[in-house]
Design a protein around this motif. Structure first.
Motif, PDB file in Angstrom:
ATOM      1  N   ALA A 102     -10.807  20.654  37.127  1.00 17.55           N
ATOM      2  CA  ALA A 102      -9.914  21.812  37.234  1.00 17.55           C
ATOM      3  C   ALA A 102      -8.483  21.436  37.581  1.00 17.55           C
ATOM      4  O   ALA A 102      -7.559  22.230  37.358  1.00 17.55           O
ATOM      5  CB  ALA A 102     -10.453  22.784  38.279  1.00 17.55           C
ATOM      6  N   GLU A 103      -8.247  20.232  38.122  1.00 23.11           N
ATOM      7  CA  GLU A 103      -6.915  19.862  38.569  1.00 23.11           C
ATOM      8  C   GLU A 103      -5.986  19.575  37.395  1.00 23.11           C
ATOM      9  O   GLU A 103      -6.400  19.034  36.388  1.00 23.11           O
ATOM     10  CB  GLU A 103      -6.980  18.616  39.471  1.00 23.11           C
ATOM     11  CG  GLU A 103      -7.682  18.845  40.790  1.00 23.11           C
ATOM     12  CD  GLU A 103      -9.191  18.853  40.663  1.00 23.11           C
ATOM     13  OE1 GLU A 103      -9.864  19.358  41.583  1.00 23.11           O
ATOM     14  OE2 GLU A 103      -9.701  18.349  39.630  1.00 23.11           O
ATOM     15  N   ARG A 104      -4.711  19.926  37.581  1.00 28.68           N
ATOM     16  CA  ARG A 104      -3.706  19.602  36.563  1.00 28.68           C
ATOM     17  C   ARG A 104      -3.697  18.096  36.320  1.00 28.68           C
ATOM     18  O   ARG A 104      -3.733  17.290  37.264  1.00 28.68           O
ATOM     19  CB  ARG A 104      -2.324  20.059  37.028  1.00 28.68           C
ATOM     20  CG  ARG A 104      -1.160  19.491  36.191  1.00 28.68           C
ATOM     21  CD  ARG A 104       0.176  20.061  36.620  1.00 28.68           C
ATOM     22  NE  ARG A 104       1.277  19.218  36.225  1.00 28.68           N
ATOM     23  CZ  ARG A 104       1.833  19.198  34.996  1.00 28.68           C
ATOM     24  NH1 ARG A 104       1.367  19.995  34.065  1.00 28.68           N
ATOM     25  NH2 ARG A 104       2.845  18.399  34.725  1.00 28.68           N
ATOM     26  N   GLY A 105      -3.632  17.708  35.049  1.00 25.95           N
ATOM     27  CA  GLY A 105      -3.613  16.305  34.673  1.00 25.95           C
ATOM     28  C   GLY A 105      -4.972  15.727  34.363  1.00 25.95           C
ATOM     29  O   GLY A 105      -5.061  14.606  33.870  1.00 25.95           O
ATOM     30  N   SER A 106      -6.045  16.506  34.643  1.00 24.71           N
ATOM     31  CA  SER A 106      -7.394  16.022  34.329  1.00 24.71           C
ATOM     32  C   SER A 106      -7.595  16.020  32.822  1.00 24.71           C
ATOM     33  O   SER A 106      -7.078  16.890  32.108  1.00 24.71           O
ATOM     34  CB  SER A 106      -8.442  16.904  34.987  1.00 24.71           C
ATOM     35  OG  SER A 106      -8.316  16.873  36.388  1.00 24.71           O
ATOM     36  N   THR A 107      -8.351  15.049  32.325  1.00 21.54           N
ATOM     37  CA  THR A 107      -8.591  14.935  30.890  1.00 21.54           C
ATOM     38  C   THR A 107     -10.048  14.601  30.617  1.00 21.54           C
ATOM     39  O   THR A 107     -10.772  14.110  31.490  1.00 21.54           O
ATOM     40  CB  THR A 107      -7.719  13.830  30.250  1.00 21.54           C
ATOM     41  OG1 THR A 107      -8.123  12.560  30.745  1.00 21.54           O
ATOM     42  CG2 THR A 107      -6.245  14.055  30.545  1.00 21.54           C
ATOM     43  N   SER A 108     -10.462  14.861  29.389  1.00 18.82           N
ATOM     44  CA  SER A 108     -11.744  14.383  28.880  1.00 18.82           C
ATOM     45  C   SER A 108     -11.562  14.043  27.414  1.00 18.82           C
ATOM     46  O   SER A 108     -10.577  14.448  26.785  1.00 18.82           O
ATOM     47  CB  SER A 108     -12.848  15.426  29.075  1.00 18.82           C
ATOM     48  OG  SER A 108     -12.564  16.615  28.354  1.00 18.82           O
ATOM     49  N   ASP A 109     -12.511  13.285  26.863  1.00 15.54           N
ATOM     50  CA  ASP A 109     -12.401  12.850  25.474  1.00 15.54           C
ATOM     51  C   ASP A 109     -12.843  13.942  24.508  1.00 15.54           C
ATOM     52  O   ASP A 109     -13.829  14.646  24.754  1.00 15.54           O
ATOM     53  CB  ASP A 109     -13.271  11.614  25.229  1.00 15.54           C
ATOM     54  CG  ASP A 109     -12.753  10.377  25.939  1.00 15.54           C
ATOM     55  OD1 ASP A 109     -11.553  10.349  26.283  1.00 15.54           O
ATOM     56  OD2 ASP A 109     -13.554   9.443  26.151  1.00 15.54           O
TER      57      ASP A 109
END
Length: 218
Positions: free
Chosen positions: A147-154
């Motif tokens: 949920a945090e800003r800057g989090s990513t997934s493929d």
């Protein structure tokens, strides 16, 4: 420039040009970019308004814009949307007085069935570093990022990472970032976060979206 008029011709063009995409990067870092452009197209039936808005990459203040009104000559076909938009977008780019260092497309790059979405196509034709930042996934599977800003997934298609799912604001729906041309994925994500200080979508996209919609209404 030749523009196809059928889906078969358009797919052949994509197959021919996709080998020219440079996805190795890393491409220009956010700190090295002076001008960044957002591109978007609004429609009313077959009428369209294509907008390119250039922002100062550091202040995010507008420094140039170009709007082209016209008509689309290519039918709506999923996966071939670029052929509806690129002719007018190229005209708009040609009318700018400031040359952008990075193009940010409201659409896909490598995250495309033939790995050649709008951002790839526009990047190859212009030679400019280009990324795609889309509101929704067109292809592939993914797990939601944290949920945090800057989090990513493929974003994965056929066992290949074709993009990143990026949380630009805390607990807000993510965006879908993919390489267009002359930028690698990590750098594309960094640009996207740099351009989203307050809202889900990049300031470039927000500016271009407002400009083309306003032009079409007027």
């Amino acid at each position: 420039m030749y523009w196809p008029t059928t889906a078969t011709e358009a797919i052949a063009v994509q197959e021919e040009l996709r080998g020219l995409v440079d996805s190795a990067g890393p491409g220009p870092a956010p700190a090295d970019i002076r001008y960044v452009a957002g591109l978007d197209v609004a429609y009313a039936g077959d009428d369209l308004a294509a907008a390119v808005v250039v922002l100062d990459a550091h202040s995010l203040v507008e420094v140039d814009r170009s709007i082209v009104l016209g008509h689309t000559a290519f039918p709506y076909v999923p996966g071939l949307f670029a052929f509806r938009e690129i002719p007018a977008l190229l005209d708009a780019l040609g009318k700018l007085t400031v040359t952008p260092d990075l193009l940010v497309c409201d659409g896909q790059g490598l995250a495309h069935p033939r790995r050649f979405g709008l951002a790839c196509h526009l990047g190859v034709l212009t030679g400019l570093p280009t990324i795609g930042v889309a509101k929704n996934a067109f292809v592939g599977t993914f797990s939601p990022p944290a949920a945090e800003r800057g989090s990513t997934s493929d974003l994965v298609l056929e066992d290949e990472v074709v993009g990143a799912v990026v949380r630009t604001q805390e607990a807000v729906k993510p965006v879908f970032v993919s390489v267009g041309h002359r930028v690698d994925l990590a750098t594309a994500v960094a640009h996207t976060l740099r351009l989203t200080p307050s809202y889900r979508l990049p300031e470039t996209t927000r500016a271009a979206d407002h400009a083309c919609r306003a032009a079409l209404k007027s």
